[in-house]
Design a protein around this motif. Sequence first.
Motif, PDB file in Angstrom:
ATOM      1  N   GLU A  46      32.779   6.634  13.756  1.00  0.00           N
ATOM      2  CA  GLU A  46      32.337   7.558  14.709  1.00  0.00           C
ATOM      3  C   GLU A  46      32.837   9.097  14.702  1.00  0.00           C
ATOM      4  N   LEU A  47      32.137  10.051  15.188  1.00  0.00           N
ATOM      5  CA  LEU A  47      32.710  11.188  15.045  1.00  0.00           C
ATOM      6  C   LEU A  47      32.659  12.118  16.217  1.00  0.00           C
ATOM      7  N   ASP A  48      33.334  13.120  16.234  1.00  0.00           N
ATOM      8  CA  ASP A  48      33.381  13.909  17.504  1.00  0.00           C
ATOM      9  C   ASP A  48      32.147  14.825  17.798  1.00  0.00           C
ATOM     10  N   ARG A  49      31.473  15.227  16.638  1.00  0.00           N
ATOM     11  CA  ARG A  49      30.370  15.897  16.626  1.00  0.00           C
ATOM     12  C   ARG A  49      29.118  15.523  15.598  1.00  0.00           C
ATOM     13  N   PRO A  50      27.922  15.583  16.092  1.00  0.00           N
ATOM     14  CA  PRO A  50      26.931  14.919  15.272  1.00  0.00           C
ATOM     15  C   PRO A  50      27.036  15.454  13.917  1.00  0.00           C
ATOM     16  N   PHE A  51      26.697  14.285  13.185  1.00  0.00           N
ATOM     17  CA  PHE A  51      26.700  14.574  11.654  1.00  0.00           C
ATOM     18  C   PHE A  51      25.705  15.126  11.062  1.00  0.00           C
ATOM     19  N   GLU A  52      25.777  15.948  10.081  1.00  0.00           N
ATOM     20  CA  GLU A  52      24.766  16.575   9.302  1.00  0.00           C
ATOM     21  C   GLU A  52      25.001  16.406   7.824  1.00  0.00           C
ATOM     22  N   SER A  53      24.042  15.686   7.253  1.00  0.00           N
ATOM     23  CA  SER A  53      24.295  15.515   5.808  1.00  0.00           C
ATOM     24  C   SER A  53      24.028  16.478   5.084  1.00  0.00           C
ATOM     25  N   LEU A  80      34.627  17.486  10.372  1.00  0.00           N
ATOM     26  CA  LEU A  80      34.196  16.643  11.502  1.00  0.00           C
ATOM     27  C   LEU A  80      35.703  15.964  11.666  1.00  0.00           C
ATOM     28  N   LYS A  81      35.991  15.281  12.829  1.00  0.00           N
ATOM     29  CA  LYS A  81      37.005  14.491  13.200  1.00  0.00           C
ATOM     30  C   LYS A  81      36.763  13.281  13.383  1.00  0.00           C
ATOM     31  N   ILE A  82      37.268  12.109  12.756  1.00  0.00           N
ATOM     32  CA  ILE A  82      37.029  10.756  12.859  1.00  0.00           C
ATOM     33  C   ILE A  82      37.589  10.165  14.261  1.00  0.00           C
ATOM     34  N   ILE A  83      36.831   9.668  15.101  1.00  0.00           N
ATOM     35  CA  ILE A  83      37.260   9.175  16.414  1.00  0.00           C
ATOM     36  C   ILE A  83      37.641   7.805  16.261  1.00  0.00           C
ATOM     37  N   ASP A  84      36.668   7.089  15.545  1.00  0.00           N
ATOM     38  CA  ASP A  84      36.781   5.701  15.456  1.00  0.00           C
ATOM     39  C   ASP A  84      36.341   5.059  14.170  1.00  0.00           C
TER      40      ASP A  84
END
Lengths: 253, 309
Positions: free
Chosen positions: B233-240, B283-287
Amino acid sequence: MNIHAIRVIYKYEMKRAFNTIGQSFASPILSTVLYFVVFGSAIGSRIDNIHGISYGYFIVPGLMMLAILTQSLSNASFGIFFPRFTGQIFEILSAPVTTFEIVVGYVGAAATKSLIIGLLILITANFFVEIHIAHPLWMVLFLLLTCMSFSLLGFIIGLWAKDFEKLQIVPLLVITPLVFLGGTFYSIDMLPPAWQTVSWFNPVVYLVSGFRWSFFEVSDVNIWLSLMMISVFMLICLSIAWWMIRTGYRLKQ
Amino acid sequence: MQSIVTISNLSKTYEGGFQALKNVSLDIQQGEILALLGPNGAGKTTLISIICGIVNATSGSVMVDGYDNTQDYLITRECIGLVPQELTLGAFEKIWDSMCFSRGLFGKKHDSAYIEKILKDLSLWDKKDAIIMSLSGGMKRRLLIAKALVHEPKILFLDEPTAGVDVELRKDMWVLVERLRESGVTIILTTHYIEEAEAIADRVGVINNGELLLVDEKDALMHKLGKRQLVIELDRPFESTKRFDNYNLELSEDGFAITYTYDPLKDNNGIDGLIKSVQETGLKIIDMHSIKTSLEEIFVNLVKGENSQ
């Protein structure tokens, strides 16, 4: 031999009868008393003696046979049909019991119940007429053979019947007419010649006649022929019941 | 381990022409708990019924403890206890009488102490004089188990033992099954509750359309056919971007989570590289958590695959 299995099946079936004592014992005795009152006392008093025997006394063996045959059929057929109907039969089928043990348990209990009913009717009849049995051992032999053979027939019906209607249909449409036309209330020689000929094809005639002989030494058929017929009938029933259990007819898919 | 039941090329075609079992062969090991899974009509009950002698096989053979179950049925049936799927019990009988009946039927001498023990084990002792028809569905199920155990069988077949019973009773039964196994009883159970098989079985067999698709150790099966997923789970939407092409990632609807499916048996399963790559994008990993494929998913995939063939 699995004696414990025979014992528990027998005990279970006997307990069922004593749990419904009114239906199992009081009802057939009441019916027989009514037959005595209507046929023996009311109508019988206007009928001449048969073979020198009063009509009320003459019908005693026939009435005993009537009750024994119908009770043997209904007790034995219901005893095996009900566990088939509810699915409880799985316990018997998955247990280490032989065909012989199953038959002895179920048929033995049904025959015992019929025997008790037969003896109770004999005791009841004693209140209406004075009973004298000429050949007590022959009477007991015929009583036992009849209880066992018709309980076997009932067992076969209980295995064959797919529903409650079929369970009732053979006793009602086949056995009851055979019993009434088998000399229960009359001697065969009282019938017109054509009906006498037809009667010789009725197996119940041989039963009633043999049983009556044990009481009065009077019979429509030779005693040995009666004994042979009931023995043959029992062997046929035993073979069919054995085959049905052995092959799992209407028991196993 | 030694086989206690050996089923060889067993087939069953019912009178109407329905083929319930197709050439099934199976070895059941002494002392194990084998769970047979399969959808309705798969052939589980037919298989059990043939072993117990309730249904005749069309072809094939069943050996129980070294004896043929048709020729030496008196010996084989002594070893087997069966709890059927349906609540097939007398209505007007007392529990105690019903237990005595079952024990006697299997040729065992009456033993009040043993019957008392079984009834106590199954929390039925207080009801020993109750009429069966007055019992709840769960109590009737317990009674069926008690009746199946009253002749001290070596092998116990439980056909859907927990169907229609509440969670508490189901858990109680699992404990009972475990206790029986510890006492050396071999247990074969069919179930619709796959969590049940997952919780208590040593081996699992899957039956569908009358065929035994597989039998394997539960853990090995889950290892072989199961898969692992890592959810990040990330702090912002992931862009591949191109660097993630090899990972075959699944993106959540809102884009805030990515799911990576990996093979846990591989040394280089890619998790390390994936985490580094995510962090490098800023990106920051939240969980993070991993998901293990359940037996249910394995079962559904197997049956679905078989049905689509």
